[in-house]
Design a protein around this motif. Sequence first.
Motif, PDB file in Angstrom:
ATOM      1  N   THR A  20      43.076  34.138  28.754  1.00 20.23           N
ATOM      2  CA  THR A  20      44.241  33.239  28.805  1.00 20.23           C
ATOM      3  C   THR A  20      45.525  34.012  28.515  1.00 20.23           C
ATOM      4  OG1 THR A  20      43.885  32.662  26.479  1.00 20.23           O
ATOM      5  CG2 THR A  20      42.948  31.178  28.117  1.00 20.23           C
ATOM      6  N   ALA A  23      47.928  34.827  31.724  1.00 23.91           N
ATOM      7  CA  ALA A  23      48.763  33.755  32.280  1.00 23.91           C
ATOM      8  C   ALA A  23      49.992  33.526  31.398  1.00 23.91           C
ATOM      9  CB  ALA A  23      47.963  32.463  32.423  1.00 23.91           C
ATOM     10  N   ALA A  26      52.360  36.500  31.989  1.00 25.52           N
ATOM     11  CA  ALA A  26      52.949  36.418  33.330  1.00 25.52           C
ATOM     12  C   ALA A  26      54.045  35.361  33.371  1.00 25.52           C
ATOM     13  CB  ALA A  26      51.858  36.115  34.350  1.00 25.52           C
ATOM     14  N   THR A  27      53.793  34.229  32.749  1.00 25.98           N
ATOM     15  CA  THR A  27      54.786  33.151  32.734  1.00 25.98           C
ATOM     16  C   THR A  27      56.074  33.601  32.047  1.00 25.98           C
ATOM     17  OG1 THR A  27      53.012  31.532  32.653  1.00 25.98           O
ATOM     18  CG2 THR A  27      55.198  30.758  32.018  1.00 25.98           C
ATOM     19  N   ASN A  30      57.950  36.200  34.180  1.00 26.15           N
ATOM     20  CA  ASN A  30      58.613  35.566  35.319  1.00 26.15           C
ATOM     21  C   ASN A  30      59.946  34.933  34.938  1.00 26.15           C
ATOM     22  OD1 ASN A  30      57.525  34.966  38.256  1.00 26.15           O
ATOM     23  ND2 ASN A  30      55.838  35.655  36.971  1.00 26.15           N
ATOM     24  N   VAL A  36      54.721  39.992  38.056  1.00 27.72           N
ATOM     25  CA  VAL A  36      53.462  40.676  37.775  1.00 27.72           C
ATOM     26  C   VAL A  36      52.780  40.993  39.100  1.00 27.72           C
ATOM     27  CG1 VAL A  36      51.185  40.491  36.704  1.00 27.72           C
ATOM     28  CG2 VAL A  36      53.208  39.575  35.543  1.00 27.72           C
ATOM     29  N   PHE A  37      52.559  42.276  39.342  1.00 23.80           N
ATOM     30  CA  PHE A  37      51.963  42.693  40.608  1.00 23.80           C
ATOM     31  C   PHE A  37      50.450  42.545  40.580  1.00 23.80           C
ATOM     32  CE2 PHE A  37      50.380  45.910  43.648  1.00 23.80           C
ATOM     33  CZ  PHE A  37      51.089  45.510  44.773  1.00 23.80           C
ATOM     34  N   GLN A  38      49.837  42.926  39.483  1.00 26.22           N
ATOM     35  CA  GLN A  38      48.371  42.865  39.393  1.00 26.22           C
ATOM     36  C   GLN A  38      47.954  42.659  37.946  1.00 26.22           C
ATOM     37  OE1 GLN A  38      46.113  45.680  41.839  1.00 26.22           O
ATOM     38  NE2 GLN A  38      44.715  46.103  40.171  1.00 26.22           N
ATOM     39  N   ILE A  39      46.827  41.983  37.769  1.00 24.67           N
ATOM     40  CA  ILE A  39      46.215  41.834  36.441  1.00 24.67           C
ATOM     41  C   ILE A  39      44.832  42.474  36.519  1.00 24.67           C
ATOM     42  CG2 ILE A  39      45.331  40.208  34.716  1.00 24.67           C
ATOM     43  CD1 ILE A  39      47.393  38.149  35.903  1.00 24.67           C
ATOM     44  N   THR A  40      44.529  43.346  35.568  1.00 22.41           N
ATOM     45  CA  THR A  40      43.254  44.057  35.594  1.00 22.41           C
ATOM     46  C   THR A  40      42.567  43.927  34.245  1.00 22.41           C
ATOM     47  OG1 THR A  40      44.310  45.669  37.075  1.00 22.41           O
ATOM     48  CG2 THR A  40      42.174  46.271  36.151  1.00 22.41           C
ATOM     49  N   SER A  41      41.292  43.545  34.265  1.00 19.90           N
ATOM     50  CA  SER A  41      40.509  43.507  33.028  1.00 19.90           C
ATOM     51  C   SER A  41      39.505  44.636  33.058  1.00 19.90           C
ATOM     52  CB  SER A  41      39.768  42.179  32.904  1.00 19.90           C
ATOM     53  OG  SER A  41      40.674  41.107  32.853  1.00 19.90           O
ATOM     54  N   VAL A  42      39.544  45.484  32.039  1.00 20.42           N
ATOM     55  CA  VAL A  42      38.662  46.653  32.007  1.00 20.42           C
ATOM     56  C   VAL A  42      37.857  46.692  30.714  1.00 20.42           C
ATOM     57  CG1 VAL A  42      40.229  48.002  33.466  1.00 20.42           C
ATOM     58  CG2 VAL A  42      40.385  48.212  30.988  1.00 20.42           C
ATOM     59  N   ASP A  55      46.277  54.105  37.519  1.00 23.47           N
ATOM     60  CA  ASP A  55      46.465  53.250  38.701  1.00 23.47           C
ATOM     61  C   ASP A  55      47.689  52.346  38.531  1.00 23.47           C
ATOM     62  OD1 ASP A  55      44.245  54.318  39.883  1.00 23.47           O
ATOM     63  OD2 ASP A  55      42.927  52.614  39.478  1.00 23.47           O
ATOM     64  N   ARG A  59      52.029  51.631  40.492  1.00 22.57           N
ATOM     65  CA  ARG A  59      52.478  50.390  41.133  1.00 22.57           C
ATOM     66  C   ARG A  59      53.585  49.670  40.382  1.00 22.57           C
ATOM     67  NH1 ARG A  59      46.288  49.406  41.557  1.00 22.57           N
ATOM     68  NH2 ARG A  59      46.643  48.777  39.397  1.00 22.57           N
ATOM     69  N   HIS A 180      61.777  29.254  40.447  1.00 25.29           N
ATOM     70  CA  HIS A 180      60.661  28.488  41.016  1.00 25.29           C
ATOM     71  C   HIS A 180      60.978  27.001  40.988  1.00 25.29           C
ATOM     72  CE1 HIS A 180      57.900  31.878  40.601  1.00 25.29           C
ATOM     73  NE2 HIS A 180      58.272  32.022  39.355  1.00 25.29           N
TER      74      HIS A 180
ATOM     75  N   LEU B  13      49.226  35.277  39.313  1.00 25.03           N
ATOM     76  CA  LEU B  13      50.136  36.340  38.881  1.00 25.03           C
ATOM     77  C   LEU B  13      51.481  35.821  38.376  1.00 25.03           C
ATOM     78  CD1 LEU B  13      48.994  38.624  41.729  1.00 25.03           C
ATOM     79  CD2 LEU B  13      48.751  39.196  39.322  1.00 25.03           C
ATOM     80  N   ILE B  14      51.812  34.567  38.684  1.00 25.69           N
ATOM     81  CA  ILE B  14      53.010  34.019  38.031  1.00 25.69           C
ATOM     82  C   ILE B  14      52.613  33.186  36.811  1.00 25.69           C
ATOM     83  CG2 ILE B  14      54.349  33.995  40.186  1.00 25.69           C
ATOM     84  CD1 ILE B  14      54.194  30.856  39.931  1.00 25.69           C
ATOM     85  N   ILE B  39      37.607  43.251  36.484  1.00 24.98           N
ATOM     86  CA  ILE B  39      38.116  42.027  37.117  1.00 24.98           C
ATOM     87  C   ILE B  39      39.558  42.317  37.515  1.00 24.98           C
ATOM     88  CG2 ILE B  39      38.720  39.592  36.772  1.00 24.98           C
ATOM     89  CD1 ILE B  39      36.511  39.576  34.534  1.00 24.98           C
ATOM     90  N   SER B  41      43.056  40.749  39.518  1.00 24.28           N
ATOM     91  CA  SER B  41      43.763  39.651  40.178  1.00 24.28           C
ATOM     92  C   SER B  41      44.888  40.232  41.013  1.00 24.28           C
ATOM     93  CB  SER B  41      44.350  38.681  39.142  1.00 24.28           C
ATOM     94  OG  SER B  41      43.327  38.122  38.356  1.00 24.28           O
ATOM     95  N   GLN B  43      47.691  39.771  44.622  1.00 20.09           N
ATOM     96  CA  GLN B  43      48.540  38.825  45.320  1.00 20.09           C
ATOM     97  C   GLN B  43      47.969  38.407  46.670  1.00 20.09           C
ATOM     98  OE1 GLN B  43      52.312  40.890  45.402  1.00 20.09           O
ATOM     99  NE2 GLN B  43      52.629  40.353  43.255  1.00 20.09           N
TER     100      GLN B  43
END
Lengths: 259, 259
Positions: A20, A23, A26-27, A30, A36-42, A55, A59, A180, B13-14, B39, B41, B43
């Motif tokens: 969570t 999100a 990102a909110t 914004n 946010v271009f990408q979200i990655t979980s590692v 990586d 970007r 938005h 992503l937003i 994982i 995420s 666009q």
Amino acid sequence: MLAEIITIGDEILIGQIVDTNSAFIATELNKIGVSVFQITSVQDDRSHILKAFSDAEKRAEIIIITGGLGPTKDDITKRTLCEYLNDKLVEDKQVLAHIEELFKNYISTPISDVNRHQALVPSKAQVLHNAYGTAPGMWMSNEKATFISLPGVPFEMKNLINNAVIPKIAATFHRPHIYHKTIMTYGLGESAIAAIIEDWEENLPSFVKLAYLPNLGKVRLRLTAKGPDKNLIEEAVKTEAAKLYSIIGNIIYGEEEDG
Amino acid sequence: MLAEIITIGDEILIGQIVDTNSAFIATELNKIGVSVFQITSVQDDRSHILKAFSDAEKRAEIIIITGGLGPTKDDITKRTLCEYLNDKLVEDKQVLAHIEELFKNYISTPISDVNRHQALVPSKAQVLHNAYGTAPGMWMSNEKATFISLPGVPFEMKNLINNAVIPKIAATFHRPHIYHKTIMTYGLGESAIAAIIEDWEENLPSFVKLAYLPNLGKVRLRLTAKGPDKNLIEEAVKTEAAKLYSIIGNIIYGEEEDG
């Protein structure tokens, strides 16, 4: 201005917890014009984290990392960040004092060396004060990107985002405006709406994007505009929304705005 | 056996929606011995999705994709998957019949060409029947990986995972066993526990991993073992858990098991 979010933790990857944090971050990003271009979980794994850093910095200019800052063995973000940025860990006296204070006031067990190690931070890091926990936030840059590392515990992370990270990003980086507006509709499916508003959609200004967010009989239409001129992008979205009312006003029941 | 999950959608992503799909999928994969490595995420963007596919297939054999299968313009997973796997879209008669049936029985608006286009699938894809929606699941392979594309709507995705994807993965791939046991503790912090169980932790068998999951006064300790011999890994976890009871039994209040 692009950011990426990296969440670190095996517990996310086995599905034990839902991420969570991303999100929320990102909110908030914004709202100040950072996309946010990408979200990655590692995983909690040194080489996996190093690869994710490398990586992400190809970007994005801002990389926000959550998780892996606790005192125990599965927590390796700090050491890996230090390795990645060619730095070494040094004791931060203010963080140490804060940890000792937290233990004195709120924690019944005696403070240990493991706890004191949480006051070790990369020598080049700017410390972000974590009022609610022992793991400090950290802000570090190389020539490509700024890395912001935060604890994964949601209430600690949220406090740091709102009171330290967002103000510091706002003060540090030049950002475009993002606006938005989400129009809520009821009674027609996504594809029926798409067919009706096709001409309107194809004639949107290039800096205004439309997304369909369908959910059980309701479809939300999100208009997003981005650009250097706040008034211009807001006006464009409002103008396009007004056109939408004239085309499908009969199925619109509300809207949300986020400037 | 490694999998990755790619969730596609600007709304993630937003921060407009929390990605709950990934945790569900990860949990179900873990139950059959498939580990999620990462994982991601991304666009609703062709080149971003192509890059995500190419990165993921370097790391994992199974790539599960959710989102971007709806009928409207922001939905591009199917076309991009087709491009990535050098395939072309063809009409699937069974999917078309299903879409027509859904419209006849449940949807008040007339069926349109946009709806009928949802019956287009890559010619090499095996279709996974989506009983609850118009976007079919798809199963496709190249020499490196198997790509499984699912709709992003959670109840459609969950039905497909449980009734199509998991049984098909179980029947197709040779997998190791995974066994988790989570020990719930109360009354000591993460670092205090870590200090007490340090010797035990350092002597764990190499195929048994420990993770600390702290949350407001409670700390869950998750033991995970993986290997080809189901009995061996279960026994190892139970043996190590029993040792944990003898060391910190006074703070343990329960456990969860997931074989």
